[in-house]
Design an enzyme around this catalytic site. Structure first.
Site, PDB file in Angstrom:
ATOM      1  N   SER A 557       0.711  -1.336   0.013  1.00 32.05           N
ATOM      2  CA  SER A 557       0.167  -0.032   0.052  1.00 32.05           C
ATOM      3  C   SER A 557       0.886   1.271  -0.077  1.00 32.05           C
ATOM      4  O   SER A 557       1.786   1.372  -0.805  1.00 32.05           O
ATOM      5  CB  SER A 557      -1.057   0.006   1.228  1.00 32.05           C
ATOM      6  OG  SER A 557      -1.915   0.947   0.889  1.00 32.05           O
ATOM      7  N   ASP A 643      -9.621  -3.390  -5.968  1.00 38.40           N
ATOM      8  CA  ASP A 643      -9.028  -2.305  -5.119  1.00 38.40           C
ATOM      9  C   ASP A 643      -9.599  -0.917  -5.105  1.00 38.40           C
ATOM     10  O   ASP A 643      -9.254  -0.366  -6.249  1.00 38.40           O
ATOM     11  CB  ASP A 643      -7.672  -2.572  -5.121  1.00 38.40           C
ATOM     12  CG  ASP A 643      -6.958  -1.555  -4.198  1.00 38.40           C
ATOM     13  OD1 ASP A 643      -7.449  -0.876  -3.230  1.00 38.40           O
ATOM     14  OD2 ASP A 643      -5.749  -1.817  -3.688  1.00 38.40           O
ATOM     15  N   HIS A 690      -8.434  -4.170  -1.587  1.00 41.08           N
ATOM     16  CA  HIS A 690      -7.014  -3.918  -1.147  1.00 41.08           C
ATOM     17  C   HIS A 690      -6.229  -4.645  -0.333  1.00 41.08           C
ATOM     18  O   HIS A 690      -5.073  -4.714  -0.296  1.00 41.08           O
ATOM     19  CB  HIS A 690      -7.394  -2.616  -0.677  1.00 41.08           C
ATOM     20  CG  HIS A 690      -6.000  -1.816  -0.286  1.00 41.08           C
ATOM     21  ND1 HIS A 690      -5.350  -1.328  -1.187  1.00 41.08           N
ATOM     22  CD2 HIS A 690      -5.521  -1.508   1.057  1.00 41.08           C
ATOM     23  CE1 HIS A 690      -3.906  -0.548  -0.428  1.00 41.08           C
ATOM     24  NE2 HIS A 690      -4.177  -0.616   0.791  1.00 41.08           N
TER      25      HIS A 690
END
Length: 727
Positions: A557, A643, A690
């Site tokens: 991330s 995501d 995600h």
């Protein structure tokens, strides 16, 4: 209660939590319900689906990936019986999760078989009939129980469920009848609420909850369950787009808080559950750079606020009847260099989780009747992560139960008795020889060029001076004031056992050294995090730990930002990189206000549209916008089509531009010393969000691919299979 999580806002571009429990979901069968084995997923009996990989360059790793898949399964099996806090204790029953639902056992009649109170298959059938579009019907879907909350007298149970195809949870309210009532009878599921994130019972008939719209939680609702029907009313609505709202219950269950937090401000409303009206009242209006969280003790508020020296956290108190800031009286502030990470009120004591200047975790116990008599409880030196248990209704309120772990050490249960200063472990010595292993935890400090000392945690099996030829995997995050995730991870333990060294670089932007640590690497200071990472690598190499040709970096991330920026500026200091759900197009994302996190994230990254200086700063480090023709390290990019936090287009564009830059470099310099040419591998998985796939087998394939990639790109010989013992 992880109090600071509410201040950090759960809609961030997050690091992935540990997935150890997936082994229990997919492999551990229900041999005996009496064993209380905790399994968390139910897979509907629709046909299995194959994840379509819109990817490139994966074939060369397939054989080694299959090998590591087998090794990872064995490793997960080895650690399948670690403790957790998933059992919920009511007055008369213990509630736990198994593969197909939620069960309970009567504590008064333990010889009876567990009783099912919620069957997840019921919701799978509903989805097949009504909830899925044509594309989703082609895929299998899993249900995961996320949270369980019991009403005060065990009249109702509320639980949030999540399917692997959607990010928004569903809340189910179940009426808890007498034993052997049919669990699938529709009358037992009295209410279903979609998109519920946080929820707490005020009474047996009143449930407060927040809803998730996109990635924002901005509304609080109240559900009233009466004999004549159900009623939903709006309680609170937040108007600021960068504020995240959640509800939480105090440890003594007398106060319900509505926590409204942005990256830099807090505002808390309280509901006194001992009153008849259940109306919220404000503690302290939000003001710039004020963060605070509230607990309750004897009609007084125990508040953790960043009003201490250097705007760090300290403990203050105020009367419940006069909660505003003018009534706050300081009770305790940690010493210089020690930062508070969490707070609980346990009996008549405030217990703080803190990190010392050397980076070690400790507990600080503050007697609320005599705060000047505060004392420190030392934890094992290997402890890197701590998880406190939310007490059940029947649990002792004067005891703090918690788990400590590290990336290579499985969780170990502990109990703290603050009244006596007694710390007890669930095992004789706080661990077992098998779990502890023969490794060392070394805490280092790297000096940045501006003089800042950056903490590094190193796990290794050989002495530091003998690590020159040891492969090194470096972990980094450095955003949103969040600490680098250092919970137990079986994949890390496997690498350590295979002779790797593991380094965790606690760069600025994270929260390891307090709020100032985050502030220094926010917006205009983002480049400091990149410099910190470079300093950490230089320090490790100078100590004789590994070398660039055997070094790999890994991040998830927002952690991809410092890694990607370092690749552009100092590509020679590493040989391979793995990035998961990587945030790489900072400039393009922050220019687009229609994306779900852009407005909220301006306090972290800046506003390139409205502020030219912010645009200039972002443009200077943005990984996508600083790619140049050079010899990059090999990079594995894992992204997910579902995501919504990190735009997939940015990842694809990054991979394409990186390949073009490498091609240009070798065209311009055909005799480049960079041999062999780096590989840019793109692994896009459809359907997952995600946090990646929730299916254990898919997760295992993903982790096995990473290991295969690392071994291949670092030129390592495949590890030898473990020897079988002779009979």
């Amino acid at each position: 209660m992880a109090v600071l999580s509410s201040l950090l806002c759960s809609s961030s571009r997050l690091v992935k939590a540990s997935r150890l429990r997936f082994w229990e979901l997919a492999v551990c069968k229900r041999i005996s319900r009496l064993s209380l084995s905790v399994q968390r997923c139910y897979t509907s009996d629709t046909s299995d689906f194959l994840v379509d990989h819109l990817s490139s360059g994966l074939e060369r790793y397939k054989d080694l990936q299959r090998y590591f898949s087998r090794r990872l399964k064995a490793t997960y099996r080895k650690f399948s019986n670690i403790p957790d806090h998933s059992v919920v204790c009511g007055h008369h029953h213990m509630y736990f999760i198994e593969g197909d639902g939620i069960y309970r056992m009567d504590k008064r009649q333990s010889e009876l078989e567990p009783e099912q109170v919620l069957n997840l298959g019921q919701f799978s059938e509903q989805e097949k009939r009504t909830g899925l579009d044509n594309e989703e019907r082609k895929q299998s879907f899993q249900w995961t129980v996320q949270r369980i909350r019991l009403s005060p007298r065990e009249k109702h149970l509320a639980a949030t469920l999540k399917t692997n195809l959607r990010e928004e949870p569903r809340c189910v309210v179940v009426r808890l009848g007498r034993r052997n009532s049919p669990p699938l009878d529709p009358q037992h599921v009295v209410f279903t609420l979609d998109k519920v994130l946080s929820f707490e019972w005020a009474t047996d008939e009143v449930l407060f909850y927040t809803t998730l719209e996109g990635l924002r939680c901005s509304q609080v609702f109240r559900l009233d369950l009466t004999s004549s029907g159900s009623k939903i009313a709006s309680v609170y609505e937040e108007t600021h787009p960068d504020v995240f709202v959640e509800v939480a219950l105090s440890r003594d269950r007398q106060i319900l808080s509505i926590n409204c937090s942005s990256r830099t401000t807090s505002e808390v409303l309280l509901i006194d559950l001992t009153s008849l009206h259940l109306e919220p009242f404000l503690v302290q209006p939000r003001q710039p750079d004020l963060l605070y969280h509230v607990e309750h003790w004897r009609r007084r508020l125990i508040i953790l606020a960043n009003t201490g020296p250097g705007q760090e956290y300290q403990v203050v108190q105020a009367p419940l009847s006069e909660p505003s800031m003018v009534s706050w009286v300081p009770m305790f502030a940690p010493g210089p260099g020690t930062v508070v990470k969490d707070m609980d009120v346990v009996g008549d004591h405030c217990v703080l989780v803190a990190r010392t200047p050397t980076g070690e975790l400790v507990l600080i116990v503050v007697p609320l009747t005599h705060p000047k008599e505060a004392y420190t409880v030392q934890l094992p030196s290997w402890a890197c992560a701590i998880t406190t248990k939310k007490p059940g209704m029947a649990d002792q309120r004067s005891v703090l139960e918690f788990l400590i772990s590290s990336p290579v050490h499985p969780p170990v249960p502990y109990c703290l008795y603050p009244e006596d200063g007694l710390l007890l472990s669930g095992t004789k010595d706080g661990s077992s020889a098998e779990n502890q292993g023969t490794y060392t935890t070394t805490r280092l400090e790297a000096c940045n060029q501006d003089g800042t000392l950056v903490p590094v945690t190193l796990f290794h099996t050989a002495p530091v001076e003998g690590l020159k030829q040891t492969p090194l995997l470096v972990h980094v995050y450095g955003a949103y004031g969040r600490d680098l995730n250092m919970e137990f991870c079986p994949e890390k333990r496997l690498l350590l056992e295979q002779g790797w060294a593991l380094a965790y670089c606690h760069i600025r932007g994270g929260g390891e050294r307090g709020l100032a640590w985050q502030r220094q690497a926010r917006v205009e200071g983002k480049q400091r995090g990149v410099d910190d990472l470079h300093a950490c690598l230089h320090h490790l190499f100078s100590l004789g730990v590994c070398s660039p040709s055997l070094t790999a970096l890994t991040a998830s991330s927002a952690g991809a930002v410092p890694v990607g920026a370092l690749c552009n500026r100092h590509a020679h200091v590493m040989r391979a990189v793995t990035l998961q759900a990587p945030f790489l197009d900072v400039l393009g994302t922050m220019e687009d206000p229609s994306l779900p996190l852009t407005l909220e994230d301006r306090e972290e990254w800046g506003d390139p549209v409205g502020n030219p200086e912010h645009r200039l700063t972002i443009s200077s480090y943005c990984p996508l916008h600083n790619i140049t023709p050079q010899c990059y390290p090999s990079i594995l990019l894992t992204a997910y089509s579902g995501d919504v936090r990190v735009p997939l287009a940015g990842v694809i564009k990054y991979a394409e531009q990186l390949k073009n830059a490498i091609h240009t470099h070798f065209t311009m310099k055909p005799k480049s010393e960079c041999k062999p040419a780096p590989n840019i591998v793109l692994n896009i998985q459809s359907g997952a969000n995600h946090l990646g796939p929730e299916d254990f087998e898919l997760m295992l394939e993903e982790e096995a691919l990473k290991l295969a990639f690392l071994y291949t790109e670092l030129g390592l010989d495949p590890p030898r299979p473990p020897r079988k013992r002779r009979r």
